[in-house]
Every structure is written in C-alpha cells, then in structure tokens.
Motif scaffolding. Structure first.
Motif, PDB file in Angstrom:
ATOM      1  N   UNK A 106       0.834  -1.198   0.000  1.00 53.21           N
ATOM      2  CA  UNK A 106       0.000   0.000   0.000  1.00 53.21           C
ATOM      3  C   UNK A 106       0.873   1.254   0.000  1.00 53.21           C
ATOM      4  N   UNK A 107       1.951   1.231   0.789  1.00 56.19           N
ATOM      5  CA  UNK A 107       2.838   2.391   0.863  1.00 56.19           C
ATOM      6  C   UNK A 107       3.554   2.646  -0.454  1.00 56.19           C
ATOM      7  N   UNK A 108       3.792   1.608  -1.218  1.00 54.10           N
ATOM      8  CA  UNK A 108       4.429   1.811  -2.518  1.00 54.10           C
ATOM      9  C   UNK A 108       3.512   2.543  -3.499  1.00 54.10           C
ATOM     10  N   UNK A 109       2.210   2.559  -3.204  1.00 54.29           N
ATOM     11  CA  UNK A 109       1.262   3.315  -4.022  1.00 54.29           C
ATOM     12  C   UNK A 109       0.985   4.693  -3.446  1.00 54.29           C
ATOM     13  N   UNK A 110       1.457   4.970  -2.220  1.00 56.16           N
ATOM     14  CA  UNK A 110       1.167   6.248  -1.560  1.00 56.16           C
ATOM     15  C   UNK A 110       1.574   7.411  -2.457  1.00 56.16           C
ATOM     16  N   UNK A 111       0.686   8.385  -2.565  1.00 58.37           N
ATOM     17  CA  UNK A 111       0.983   9.560  -3.368  1.00 58.37           C
ATOM     18  C   UNK A 111       0.802   9.368  -4.861  1.00 58.37           C
ATOM     19  N   UNK A 112       0.142   8.281  -5.266  1.00 59.53           N
ATOM     20  CA  UNK A 112      -0.138   8.092  -6.693  1.00 59.53           C
ATOM     21  C   UNK A 112      -1.430   8.829  -7.034  1.00 59.53           C
ATOM     22  N   UNK A 113      -1.342   9.791  -7.943  1.00 54.69           N
ATOM     23  CA  UNK A 113      -2.507  10.610  -8.317  1.00 54.69           C
ATOM     24  C   UNK A 113      -2.745  10.579  -9.820  1.00 54.69           C
ATOM     25  N   UNK A 114      -2.624   9.413 -10.405  1.00 51.62           N
ATOM     26  CA  UNK A 114      -2.849   9.295 -11.836  1.00 51.62           C
ATOM     27  C   UNK A 114      -1.759  10.006 -12.620  1.00 51.62           C
ATOM     28  N   UNK A 115      -2.176  10.864 -13.544  1.00 54.89           N
ATOM     29  CA  UNK A 115      -1.218  11.564 -14.406  1.00 54.89           C
ATOM     30  C   UNK A 115      -0.642  12.815 -13.758  1.00 54.89           C
ATOM     31  N   UNK A 116      -1.075  13.162 -12.566  1.00 50.55           N
ATOM     32  CA  UNK A 116      -0.596  14.380 -11.924  1.00 50.55           C
ATOM     33  C   UNK A 116       0.811  14.201 -11.379  1.00 50.55           C
ATOM     34  N   UNK A 117       1.603  15.237 -11.461  1.00 46.25           N
ATOM     35  CA  UNK A 117       2.957  15.220 -10.914  1.00 46.25           C
ATOM     36  C   UNK A 117       3.005  15.813  -9.513  1.00 46.25           C
ATOM     37  N   UNK A 118       1.872  16.259  -9.010  1.00 52.10           N
ATOM     38  CA  UNK A 118       1.778  16.797  -7.653  1.00 52.10           C
ATOM     39  C   UNK A 118       0.393  16.485  -7.114  1.00 52.10           C
ATOM     40  N   UNK A 119       0.276  16.497  -5.806  1.00 51.50           N
ATOM     41  CA  UNK A 119      -1.018  16.213  -5.183  1.00 51.50           C
ATOM     42  C   UNK A 119      -2.047  17.258  -5.588  1.00 51.50           C
ATOM     43  N   UNK A 120      -3.318  16.849  -5.726  1.00 51.74           N
ATOM     44  CA  UNK A 120      -4.350  17.805  -6.129  1.00 51.74           C
ATOM     45  C   UNK A 120      -4.747  18.794  -5.036  1.00 51.74           C
ATOM     46  N   UNK A 121      -4.246  18.605  -3.836  1.00 52.09           N
ATOM     47  CA  UNK A 121      -4.611  19.504  -2.747  1.00 52.09           C
ATOM     48  C   UNK A 121      -3.385  20.077  -2.062  1.00 52.09           C
ATOM     49  N   UNK A 122      -3.567  21.198  -1.388  1.00 53.49           N
ATOM     50  CA  UNK A 122      -2.527  21.816  -0.574  1.00 53.49           C
ATOM     51  C   UNK A 122      -3.058  21.954   0.843  1.00 53.49           C
ATOM     52  N   UNK A 123      -2.339  21.401   1.799  1.00 54.14           N
ATOM     53  CA  UNK A 123      -2.843  21.387   3.177  1.00 54.14           C
ATOM     54  C   UNK A 123      -2.681  22.749   3.841  1.00 54.14           C
ATOM     55  N   UNK A 124      -3.737  23.173   4.522  1.00 52.14           N
ATOM     56  CA  UNK A 124      -3.684  24.383   5.346  1.00 52.14           C
ATOM     57  C   UNK A 124      -3.877  24.041   6.814  1.00 52.14           C
ATOM     58  N   UNK A 125      -4.109  22.752   7.088  1.00 48.95           N
ATOM     59  CA  UNK A 125      -4.277  22.262   8.459  1.00 48.95           C
ATOM     60  C   UNK A 125      -3.990  20.769   8.435  1.00 48.95           C
ATOM     61  N   UNK A 126      -3.745  20.202   9.608  1.00 49.36           N
ATOM     62  CA  UNK A 126      -3.516  18.763   9.663  1.00 49.36           C
ATOM     63  C   UNK A 126      -4.790  18.045   9.246  1.00 49.36           C
ATOM     64  N   UNK A 127      -4.730  17.178   8.228  1.00 46.70           N
ATOM     65  CA  UNK A 127      -5.936  16.510   7.730  1.00 46.70           C
ATOM     66  C   UNK A 127      -6.584  15.614   8.783  1.00 46.70           C
ATOM     67  N   UNK A 128      -7.880  15.513   8.697  1.00 49.48           N
ATOM     68  CA  UNK A 128      -8.667  14.620   9.546  1.00 49.48           C
ATOM     69  C   UNK A 128      -8.829  13.295   8.792  1.00 49.48           C
TER      70      UNK A 128
END
Length: 370
Positions: free
Chosen positions: A72-94
C-alpha cells in the motif's frame, strides 16, 4: 523295582502347559513399558507439531501484515497523471473526514500521502470517530492515493479508437469519491476533478478528457487507509473486554474510505492479521537538495507543512502467537527504532514473538522529487 520313566503322553502334557504366572506378569510389564514409550513419543510429536503450527501461524501473520502495508505504501501519493497532489494542506488533515472541500478534509488530505500518529495513549477526538478499540502506545498510519485499477468503471465496447477500454459512467458507484485527471476540453492544460459520484451528472462533473479532447478520462477511486492495532480481533458489543472468547488477541486492522447509503463514509474496521502486538513507524524527510535527513523521526514533530517531504520510512512490527506456548517464557527485548526497546507485557510472557523490520521507499513522491 526300577524308576518309572515318563511316558510320551506325560512328556507332551508337560511341554504344553504354557506360561507361568511370573512369565505372564513380566510380559504385561514389558508391554506396558512399550505402550508408554509409544504414547510418550506420539505426545511429544503432537506437542512439537502444535508448537510448529503456532510458530508458523505467527510468522505468516507478521509477514502478511508487513507485506500488506508495504504494498500500500508503494502506491502512496499516486494521483494518476498528476505530478503533484491535487490539494494543498492548510491544516492537519482529519483521517476520518468524508467531506471533500475545506481545511483538513479529503482534498487537502491528498497533500499528505502518509500521515502518522506516534503511539497515542488516548486517541485524538477526530480520529476516535472511525478508529475503534485502539491499543494504547502503538502507532497509527494513514495512507492516501488513488486506485491504479480502473477496470471496475470501464468498458471495451463503444469506445473511440484507440481509447479502449473507456469509462462507463453507469459503473461509477454512487457516493464514492473519485479523482479524475486529464485535459480540459480545449486540450490546453492538464487538470483534475475530485468529486463524489451521484449516478446522474457524473459525465459533466468529471469533464476531463484524453488527448483526443473528446473521450472522457477515467476517474479513479480515492483511497484512504488507516492502519492500527486493535486490542482484539472479534469485538463483543463494540468492546474488546470480552472479545475473542475472553482472551483478546491484538490485531492489525484497517479502516477504509468507502460508501454507506450512497454517501462517502469510513467503513467498519477490517482485520488484516491477528497477533500483531506492537507497531511503530519511523519516517525520513528529504531536504531541498533531495537528500535524506541524517536521522529518522517518529513523526510526532511533523506538521501539515512538512509531512509531504517524507520519502522513505521503516516499519517495526512485533507479531506474537495467538496461543501461549507451554513452558515458554519470553524474556527478549525488541528494538523498535526511535521508540526504543519493547518487551513482553506483564502476564503475557508465555507467548512467542518475532520482530519484523521493513524499510520502504515511497516510490511516487520520491520519484517526482516533490
């Protein structure tokens, strides 16, 4: 008158008279000794086989637990064709949130491909919403990515060549959160759409297209997995007090983002492997020069601003038998990275244990260098 010699009949009767009482008793004793020896041999073989079965099950459960998390960790951060995550954190995620937009919710959560909780004794209020019967003092890990397998929402007939298979909008699961990546309708920019399927407007909600600027790009299911150790395997009335027939077995469990009543919802915990007693994670951040930090950290000091810098990590996992081993006392200590040494809890020294250590490179974020 001379001595009378025994006749042939008399000699035959004497030769056929059989065992004496003493000979019979000796035979019985010898037979009992032989039976006792065979019974002891069988009992020892049975005990050895039972011990091998217990040890084999313990090792199998530990290996499976580590393998499941590692894959599962080897897939962590896989967002399809995107080279960066689709979101930007402004707080610690729930981790238990099922809301898409807003601070700390699903979209911002994609910025943290992994997120850890360092050995909490009492769970944070938001995490306790979906994590039940957590074993105090053990780590919790959150893994985020999208599903690389899109076959569940695709078809092969009626597709525009060469884009086959293509998305079948009727197969999207109502209430499931999907991420679609692709071009805008003019084909000038790569973008994304993160939304919940509703079964009626999905083809317009997910409007990104492939290179032909017409064929819809296939949405991918958003994956949020929360790994933790529960105090038991089978609960009774949502409690581990009487779980597992009164002998609670610490168990690695996972909570998944899914669907309930056509709406996004964190699902009931599923069992990954029984007998997982302790679990600790160490993380390594990469600096601006894309080099690993000098030392691993337990994650307690990481914030929403730097969790994204984590590119590798280690799993320390102690598996124990689900049954006690007769005549055995565990006096070992188990090195758990930055968490220090662990030993058998008081009263549980009769279980055999094995320490598993696995180093993992988080392929997607480290490969992108982001």
């Amino acid at each position: 008158m001379g001595t009378r010699l025994p006749t042939l009949a008399t000699r035959g009767r004497r030769a056929m008279r059989g065992l004496t009482l003493i000979e019979f008793m000796i035979a019985i004793v010898l037979g009992m000794i032989l039976v006792a020896a065979i019974a002891t041999l069988i009992a020892n073989q049975s005990a050895n086989r039972a011990e091998l079965d217990r040890a084999g099950k313990m090792l199998e459960n530990g290996r499976y637990a580590v393998q499941t998390m590692a894959e599962d960790l080897m897939m962590a951060g896989y967002w399809g064709e995107l080279s960066a995550a689709p979101g930007t954190a402004t707080a610690m995620p729930d981790p238990c949130s099922t809301t898409i937009a807003g601070a700390g919710n699903l979209q911002e959560g994609t910025a943290l491909h992994v997120q850890g909780y360092n050995a909490p004794v009492t769970l944070p209020t938001n995490l306790a919403v979906c994590v039940k019967n957590h074993k105090p003092g053990t780590d919790i890990l959150v893994v985020r990515h999208v599903d690389p397998d899109t076959s569940a929402v695709e078809k092969t007939s009626g597709c525009t060549a060469p884009y086959s298979p293509c998305v079948d909008w009727s197969k999207l699961k109502v209430g499931q959160v999907y991420l679609q990546t692709g071009l805008n309708s003019s084909g000038t920019a790569l973008g994304w759409a993160l939304a919940t399927a509703d079964g009626s407007t999905d083809s317009t909600t997910f409007a990104k297209v492939r290179k032909d600027k017409t064929t819809g790009a296939t949405p991918r299911k958003l994956v949020v997995h929360i790994y933790y150790i529960a105090k038991c395997s089978v609960e009774v009335s949502n409690s581990c007090t009487d779980g597992d027939n009164g002998n609670p077995i610490p168990t690695l469990k996972r909570v998944d983002l899914g669907v309930t009543s056509n709406a996004p919802a964190m699902q009931s915990p599923i069992t990954i492997a029984e007998g997982i007693e302790n679990m600790q994670f160490d993380f390594n951040r990469y600096t601006d020069t894309d080099k690993p930090a000098a030392a691993d950290v337990d994650g307690s000091a990481l914030t929403f601003a730097n969790w994204a810098d984590v590119k590798s990590m280690k799993i320390y996992l102690v598996a124990r038998g689900t049954e006690k081993a007769p005549g055995f006392t565990d006096t070992k200590t188990y090195v758990m990275g930055t968490a220090g040494a662990a030993s058998a809890p008081s009263g549980d020294e009769g279980y055999r244990r094995h320490l598993f250590i696995q180093s993992i490179r988080l392929i997607n974020p480290s490969g992108r260098g982001t």
